[in-house]
Design a protein around this motif. Structure first.
Motif, PDB file in Angstrom:
ATOM      1  N   GLY A 142       0.850  -1.181   0.000  1.00 31.03           N
ATOM      2  CA  GLY A 142       0.000   0.000   0.000  1.00 31.03           C
ATOM      3  C   GLY A 142       0.888   1.234   0.000  1.00 31.03           C
ATOM      4  N   PRO A 143       0.310   2.434   0.138  1.00 35.61           N
ATOM      5  CA  PRO A 143       1.134   3.647   0.110  1.00 35.61           C
ATOM      6  C   PRO A 143       2.277   3.632   1.117  1.00 35.61           C
ATOM      7  CG  PRO A 143      -1.180   4.213  -0.052  1.00 35.61           C
ATOM      8  CD  PRO A 143      -1.133   2.738   0.229  1.00 35.61           C
ATOM      9  N   ILE A 144       2.006   3.235   2.357  1.00 36.36           N
ATOM     10  CA  ILE A 144       3.055   3.255   3.370  1.00 36.36           C
ATOM     11  C   ILE A 144       4.102   2.175   3.095  1.00 36.36           C
ATOM     12  CG2 ILE A 144       3.575   3.042   5.832  1.00 36.36           C
ATOM     13  CD1 ILE A 144       2.050   5.609   5.003  1.00 36.36           C
ATOM     14  N   GLY A 145       3.679   1.002   2.666  1.00 34.21           N
ATOM     15  CA  GLY A 145       4.633  -0.048   2.334  1.00 34.21           C
ATOM     16  C   GLY A 145       5.533   0.345   1.182  1.00 34.21           C
ATOM     17  N   LEU A 146       4.954   0.917   0.134  1.00 39.22           N
ATOM     18  CA  LEU A 146       5.749   1.352  -1.016  1.00 39.22           C
ATOM     19  C   LEU A 146       6.739   2.434  -0.615  1.00 39.22           C
ATOM     20  CD1 LEU A 146       2.905   1.469  -3.680  1.00 39.22           C
ATOM     21  CD2 LEU A 146       4.889  -0.059  -3.739  1.00 39.22           C
ATOM     22  N   LEU A 147       6.295   3.383   0.188  1.00 37.14           N
ATOM     23  CA  LEU A 147       7.192   4.451   0.611  1.00 37.14           C
ATOM     24  C   LEU A 147       8.265   3.934   1.562  1.00 37.14           C
ATOM     25  CD1 LEU A 147       4.563   7.301   1.081  1.00 37.14           C
ATOM     26  CD2 LEU A 147       6.266   7.100  -0.741  1.00 37.14           C
TER      27      LEU A 147
END
Length: 341
Positions: free
Chosen positions: A170-175
């Motif tokens: 998700g956004p946090i995992g990708l970042l």
């Protein structure tokens, strides 16, 4: 002013409201862009334990200073800014030690008080952070989630040359994966159930991607990093006993597991493995001021391309449609932004 207010689960009303006025120590921000966060989605569905309607959601935002209240210094009308949306007591032990992200009575703008799905939002002046001209307003709306990732990566300890696995794209995992790579991790692997999200991970420089629908992440991690296991693992899914179990299983002896995902209920884990293998199980909660500064610089220097996460942008009047779009495209959506003004 125009605002989008969640008045009950799955019902957002776009309405006119009075523009806020800045009191002592306060600033009014003319919002430009605001991201829809996972917590906003949970609130929309009525399942967030700490967010209750009626509420104006939105805590990932950029904008321009519109008005400053009395006693405010260092913040001026016309400045391009982002906002660290934490409201803390400043008195508890953690606040006094500088760990205010652990404040015992913390509230968050857009979660417990009205947020930035509105043309204007009232914020404390000391939470306002200027952004350089090289950072666009659209990028600025992604500073807050990037700061979450920055803080999480710091909780993982020194990463230079170490093997890293991120569970959840998700956004946090990708970042988190992107920051880990930029800050010296040897090889980084990320897992998810969506091929689309894994494609974005590759474009961000992640070395290995695993679709957990088709492959066993534990088996792949051993093939990639060796039988001894992985040095640092970031659990970025939450609410799922499977991923935390995977983290413990793939960890090498003495490894660090950082729990980034939010777990709303109790999750069984193999504490025997944690004890016997001397695993370090660490939590991570939001961020502090320095994490925001680091996130801004990562974007300014082009080291993390946050715009690759943006799936679609909606105008403020279409916030209800934006939530429906997310519902209907869960496997494809990474980040939806609201263009406010």
């Amino acid at each position: 002013m125009l605002r989008a207010r969640l008045i009950e689960p799955r019902k957002v009303v776009v309405e006119e409201a009075s523009k806020p006025k800045a009191g002592p120590g306060e600033v009014v921000i003319n919002v430009k862009y605001c991201g829809i966060c996972g917590s906003d989605i949970h609130a929309y569905h009525g399942v967030h334990p700490f967010i209750s309607p009626p509420i104006v959601l939105g805590h990932e935002f950029s904008g321009v200073v519109e008005e400053v209240g009395s006693g405010v210094t260092g913040v001026e009308p016309g400045q391009r800014v982002v906002v660290e949306p934490l409201l803390t007591c400043g008195k508890c032990l953690n606040c006094r030690l500088g760990h205010y992200n652990r404040c015992v009575s913390m509230k968050v703008i857009g979660c417990q008080v009205d947020g930035a799905f509105a043309e204007y939002v009232l914020v404390p002046a000391h939470r306002v952070i200027p952004i350089p001209d090289e950072v666009s307003f659209k990028q600025g709306a992604l500073v807050e989630p990037l700061a979450v990732a920055v803080h999480a990566v710091k909780r993982g300890g020194p990463l230079c040359g170490r093997s890293v696995v991120v569970l959840g794209a998700g956004p946090i995992g990708l970042l988190t994966a992107s920051v880990a790579k930029r800050w010296g991790a040897g090889e980084v692997m990320i897992t998810d159930l969506s091929d689309r999200k894994l494609e974005v991970a590759k474009s961000l420089g992640v070395d290995h991607t695993v679709n957990a629908r088709r492959e066993d992440p534990i088996k792949v991690a051993r093939e990639v990093f060796g039988e001894e296991g992985v040095d640092v693992i970031f659990e970025c899914v939450g609410s799922n006993p499977v991923t935390i179990a995977q983290a413990i299983e793939m960890a090498r002896r003495g490894a660090t597991i950082v729990v980034v995902g939010v777990f709303s209920g109790d999750i069984p884990i193999k504490l025997g493995f944690v004890q016997d293998r001397e695993l370090e199980l660490r939590g991570t909660a939001v961020y502090i001021f320095k994490d925001f500064l680091d996130a801004i610089q990562l974007i300014r220097r082009g080291e993390v391309d946050v715009e690759k996460l943006v799936t679609k942008t909606f105008p403020l009047r279409e916030v209800p449609e934006a939530f429906r779009f997310i519902e209907e495209n869960r496997d494809e959506v990474i980040k939806v932004l609201i263009e406010v003004s």
